[in-house]
Design a protein around this motif. Structure first.
Motif, PDB file in Angstrom:
ATOM      1  N   LYS A 243       0.839  -1.021  -0.110  1.00  0.00           N
ATOM      2  CA  LYS A 243       0.072  -0.034  -0.145  1.00  0.00           C
ATOM      3  C   LYS A 243       0.262   2.059  -0.777  1.00  0.00           C
ATOM      4  O   LYS A 243       2.151   0.811   0.422  1.00  0.00           O
ATOM      5  CB  LYS A 243      -1.338  -0.058   1.135  1.00  0.00           C
ATOM      6  N   PRO A 244       0.022   2.810  -0.183  1.00  0.00           N
ATOM      7  CA  PRO A 244       1.282   3.303  -0.836  1.00  0.00           C
ATOM      8  C   PRO A 244       1.340   4.083   1.118  1.00  0.00           C
ATOM      9  O   PRO A 244       0.514   3.902   2.142  1.00  0.00           O
ATOM     10  CB  PRO A 244       0.391   4.442  -1.139  1.00  0.00           C
ATOM     11  N   PRO A 245       1.881   4.999   1.479  1.00  0.00           N
ATOM     12  CA  PRO A 245       2.113   5.658   2.285  1.00  0.00           C
ATOM     13  C   PRO A 245       1.439   6.326   3.461  1.00  0.00           C
ATOM     14  O   PRO A 245       0.131   6.169   2.237  1.00  0.00           O
ATOM     15  CB  PRO A 245       3.362   6.869   1.892  1.00  0.00           C
ATOM     16  N   PHE A 246       1.255   6.007   4.338  1.00  0.00           N
ATOM     17  CA  PHE A 246       0.327   7.044   5.044  1.00  0.00           C
ATOM     18  C   PHE A 246      -0.220   8.301   4.858  1.00  0.00           C
ATOM     19  O   PHE A 246       0.811   9.362   4.628  1.00  0.00           O
ATOM     20  CB  PHE A 246       0.313   7.206   6.439  1.00  0.00           C
ATOM     21  N   THR A 247      -1.974   8.584   4.424  1.00  0.00           N
ATOM     22  CA  THR A 247      -2.213   9.948   4.745  1.00  0.00           C
ATOM     23  C   THR A 247      -3.101  10.159   6.022  1.00  0.00           C
ATOM     24  O   THR A 247      -2.823   9.450   6.582  1.00  0.00           O
ATOM     25  CB  THR A 247      -3.840   9.534   4.003  1.00  0.00           C
ATOM     26  N   THR A 248      -3.634  10.562   5.745  1.00  0.00           N
ATOM     27  CA  THR A 248      -4.343  11.699   7.509  1.00  0.00           C
ATOM     28  C   THR A 248      -5.359  10.342   8.333  1.00  0.00           C
ATOM     29  O   THR A 248      -4.955  10.254   9.116  1.00  0.00           O
ATOM     30  CB  THR A 248      -4.291  12.454   7.681  1.00  0.00           C
ATOM     31  N   ALA A 365       5.399   3.487   5.033  1.00  0.00           N
ATOM     32  CA  ALA A 365       6.770   4.677   4.071  1.00  0.00           C
ATOM     33  C   ALA A 365       7.773   3.284   3.350  1.00  0.00           C
ATOM     34  O   ALA A 365       7.576   3.182   2.009  1.00  0.00           O
ATOM     35  CB  ALA A 365       6.862   5.366   4.804  1.00  0.00           C
ATOM     36  N   VAL A 366       8.198   2.629   4.348  1.00  0.00           N
ATOM     37  CA  VAL A 366       9.645   1.928   3.629  1.00  0.00           C
ATOM     38  C   VAL A 366       8.474   0.623   3.146  1.00  0.00           C
ATOM     39  O   VAL A 366       8.921   0.264   2.271  1.00  0.00           O
ATOM     40  CB  VAL A 366      10.017   1.052   4.879  1.00  0.00           C
ATOM     41  N   ALA A 367       7.285   0.067   3.546  1.00  0.00           N
ATOM     42  CA  ALA A 367       7.489  -0.907   2.273  1.00  0.00           C
ATOM     43  C   ALA A 367       6.138  -0.841   1.561  1.00  0.00           C
ATOM     44  O   ALA A 367       6.255  -1.071   0.593  1.00  0.00           O
ATOM     45  CB  ALA A 367       6.245  -1.693   3.220  1.00  0.00           C
ATOM     46  N   SER A 368       6.376   0.661   1.074  1.00  0.00           N
ATOM     47  CA  SER A 368       5.288   1.037  -0.126  1.00  0.00           C
ATOM     48  C   SER A 368       6.108   0.954  -1.116  1.00  0.00           C
ATOM     49  O   SER A 368       5.996   0.852  -2.602  1.00  0.00           O
ATOM     50  CB  SER A 368       4.919   2.462   0.080  1.00  0.00           C
ATOM     51  N   GLN A 369       8.070   1.404  -0.846  1.00  0.00           N
ATOM     52  CA  GLN A 369       8.535   1.059  -2.080  1.00  0.00           C
ATOM     53  C   GLN A 369       9.077   0.094  -2.102  1.00  0.00           C
ATOM     54  O   GLN A 369      10.204  -0.404  -3.593  1.00  0.00           O
ATOM     55  CB  GLN A 369       9.364   1.824  -2.092  1.00  0.00           C
ATOM     56  N   MET A 370       8.785  -2.175  -1.344  1.00  0.00           N
ATOM     57  CA  MET A 370       9.478  -2.518  -1.465  1.00  0.00           C
ATOM     58  C   MET A 370       8.849  -3.138  -3.089  1.00  0.00           C
ATOM     59  O   MET A 370       7.235  -3.095  -2.874  1.00  0.00           O
ATOM     60  CB  MET A 370       9.543  -3.618   0.133  1.00  0.00           C
ATOM     61  N   ALA A 371       9.156  -5.237  -3.337  1.00  0.00           N
ATOM     62  CA  ALA A 371       8.671  -5.468  -3.925  1.00  0.00           C
ATOM     63  C   ALA A 371       7.320  -6.033  -3.778  1.00  0.00           C
ATOM     64  O   ALA A 371       7.175  -6.182  -2.174  1.00  0.00           O
ATOM     65  CB  ALA A 371       9.500  -6.569  -4.165  1.00  0.00           C
ATOM     66  N   PRO A 372       7.027  -5.987  -4.594  1.00  0.00           N
ATOM     67  CA  PRO A 372       5.841  -7.573  -4.035  1.00  0.00           C
ATOM     68  C   PRO A 372       5.666  -8.915  -3.148  1.00  0.00           C
ATOM     69  O   PRO A 372       6.539  -9.379  -4.498  1.00  0.00           O
ATOM     70  CB  PRO A 372       4.634  -7.464  -5.455  1.00  0.00           C
TER      71      PRO A 372
END
Length: 627
Positions: A243-248, A365-372
């Protein structure tokens, strides 16, 4: 250079980094008065007054700004812009220049970038302030004109809000839906199979049987069969993307599910993390991350987990709001290992609660840029006595982003009656697999689940009611005012909440109309874009009330909470007696306040009520007092 922000903590942090003089307003330093409407009902012009505790602040700001280049650094949203605008009104005549400084992260890099982007305040988008005026005045009209009416009609203290009342309706309507729900029975038919010591089940393709006799007839037809014939074997690789980084809103929902934090608590903790320079600005609709941070993140992951945990190209996510990408999603301001978090939080003087929330933000945030994550998924189709059964299985073969962040705790809603995922043996088409037995399980349909505070916020977002900066205050207000409460992690309505919703549904249905509230938010967005005026917004809100005037408070009606707070503070300040009879009548308390502030103009009876001791203090200037 003088930098002016809202928060004392942020002011100290900025001053320590830039070595420039920094002051804070501690939030808004002026607002509409508590004890009166404070709005001209013809022009909708507000009468902002200084908070009592901050009446000396404007003078201090002007003194500090004399001949200086002033950086107006309120938070990068409507409320922050409004505070900066109010500061600008105080200092622009004595300052050398006034510039708007939008700070998205309180780090040396973030502050220097913000300074490079600073522009003269006169050239900034005044639509942000106008939208603030529309929201503030519109909400005041609803609250101060309809709340007394509701309190009088319902013989109690009730608060009506343009956004909070629809939120109460959501909780009330969900509860009534649950109460009215009548469970209906249904049946699930499965067979139990085994191969090479692996037992697994296959479910009838029909899924749910609403008539038990139909399912029972199939049970009787297949009972004598000892094998199931394999008709189809389908194997494929499936992917689960991060998933993307958090929104509020996503942060509030995840923190509610994982950390059991109310939205208000989450925002309080996030505010401290932002002010100490650990995360980017936490009121955002955006899921974008800066390219520089993504590069830093990818380099860090390559060195710690290996390049195979990274996709070939950075993951890109689209924000729901096309204008949101002026901001970033919520992310850490720099990369470090997970075992450094405790020391990092401790160094900034924060608590274990801050650490838990920071860990959540960091991992997402870190996971959002990792491989599936990669799975081997298998579907098997069997035939028994002419009846079809299906078994699904899935095995994780590469954890990918799941090594850092799993969202399973945020998705605890029932999966419904999907086929269960299980370990499956190797089976070939045409193979006869031993059947150990069959089962017919009776189940009942379930009512919709109650909201958690996290899911309530997500529903408000889905309906486009409110904005990221308001959700925490909405949930706090409806709880503090006794309309809802949390029971075992779920939000349930209280009798006053149900009473209020029923009253509004009958007398003022527009207040709790989801679509109208959504369109109001859209109108304020047009005000930000200078395509509409805030006065037209307020006129539209006022028109919904039939151009109602402030309710003439009779003997039997109660004063507002604001009147009570102000009257008690005034009595303490002027050493006056506040008669019990005054506290029971809105009209009486208004007269008492007027007499206490202006004894020379009061009628004899009012002078008597307020007391002669009010005469001397009333000759002092009241500029800056909240009244």
């Amino acid at each position: 250079m003088l930098i002016i922000v809202e928060s004392p903590t942020k002011a100290r942090k900025i001053q320590s980094i830039l070595k420039s003089k920094t002051m804070s307003t501690v939030g808004h330093f002026k607002d509409l008065p508590e004890s009166s409407l404070g709005v001209d009902l013809l022009s909708y012009q507000p009468n902002f007054v200084y908070h009592d505790r901050k009446k000396d602040l404007p003078r201090e700001l002007r003194k500090a700004a004399q001949g200086e280049t002033v950086m107006l650094a309120g938070d990068p949203d409507r409320e922050g812009y409004a505070i900066s605008n109010h500061v600008f009104e105080e200092v622009h005549q004595v300052a050398k220049a006034c510039l708007r400084l939008e700070i998205f992260e309180v780090t040396e890099k973030g502050l220097k970038e913000a300074l490079s982007r600073a522009v003269p305040f006169e050239r900034t988008n005044a639509g942000l302030y106008h939208a603030f005026l529309g929201r503030r005045v519109g909400d005041r009209l609803v609250g101060y004109l309809l709340s007394p009416q509701a309190s009088r009609d319902l013989r109690g203290k009730f608060s009506v809000g343009r956004v909070q009342s629809p939120a109460v309706r959501l909780v009330v309507d969900r509860e009534r839906e649950i109460r009215a729900f009548v469970p209906a029975p249904y049946w699930i038919l499965s067979i139990l199979l085994e191969k090479n010591g692996t037992r697994f089940s296959a479910r009838h393709l029909r899924g749910k049987f609403e008539v038990q006799a139909e399912a029972q007839a199939i049970v009787e037809a297949i009972q004598g069969e000892r094998f199931a014939l394999t008709e189809k074997v389908q194997r494929r690789e499936t992917r689960q993307s991060p998933k993307p980084p958090f929104t509020t809103v996503d942060l509030q929902a995840a923190a509610a599910a994982r950390l059991k934090l109310a939205p208000e608590q989450t925002m309080r903790l996030a505010q401290a993390l932002f002010e100490q320079g650990l995360i980017t600005y936490h009121r955002t609709d955006s899921v974008r991350m800066a390219d520089e941070f993504i590069a830093e993140l990818r380099a860090f992951l390559t060195g710690t987990l290996g390049a195979h945990y990274l996709p070939d190209k950075p993951n890109r996510f689209a924000s729901k709001n096309s204008q949101a990408d002026a901001h970033e999603g919520i992310r850490p301001t720099h990369m470090h290992s997970l075992n450094e978090i405790a020391a990092l939080i401790s160094r900034e003087g924060l608590t274990a609660e801050h650490a838990r929330l920071y860990d959540l933000i960091f991992r997402r945030a870190v996971a959002s840029q990792m491989a599936p994550a990669l799975y081997d998924a298998t579907t098997l189709l069997f035939e028994v006595a002419g009846e079809k059964f299906k078994a699904n299985g899935r095995v994780l073969k590469f954890d990918g982003f799941l090594k850092v962040y799993s969202d399973s705790e945020e998705e605890k809603e029932p999966r419904g009656e999907e086929d269960p995922l299980q370990a499956l043996p190797e089976v070939a088409v045409g193979e006869l697999v031993p059947k150990l037995g069959e089962s017919l399980d009776e189940k009942k349909t379930k009512p919709p689940g109650r909201f958690t505070f996290g899911s309530l916020v997500k529903e408000l977002e889905r309906l486009e009611i409110g904005r990221p900066s308001t959700y925490a205050s909405i949930t706090k207000n409806i709880t503090d005012r006794g309309y809802v409460r949390e029971e075992k992690g779920k939000v349930v309505p209280l009798p006053p909440g149900e009473t209020l919703v029923d009253y509004l549904r009958e007398k003022h249905p527009w207040v709790i109309d989801y679509d109208l509230t959504r369109r109001m938010e859209g109108f304020l967005d047009l005000v930000v874009e200078n395509k509409e005026t805030w006065q037209r917004f307020c006129k539209g809100v006022h028109a919904k009330m039939g151009y109602a005037k402030p309710v003439e408070r009779g003997e039997g009606s109660s004063p507002s909470e604001g009147q009570l707070r102000y009257a008690r503070a005034l009595a303490d300040k002027l050493k006056l007696e506040l008669p019990e009879s005054v506290l029971k009548s809105g009209r009486e308390i208004s007269a008492w306040i007027d007499a206490a502030k202006n004894p020379a103009k009061a009628e004899p009876a009012q002078k008597s009520a307020a007391g002669k001791t009010a005469a001397k203090p009333a000759r002092k200037s009241t500029r800056g007092k909240k009244s």
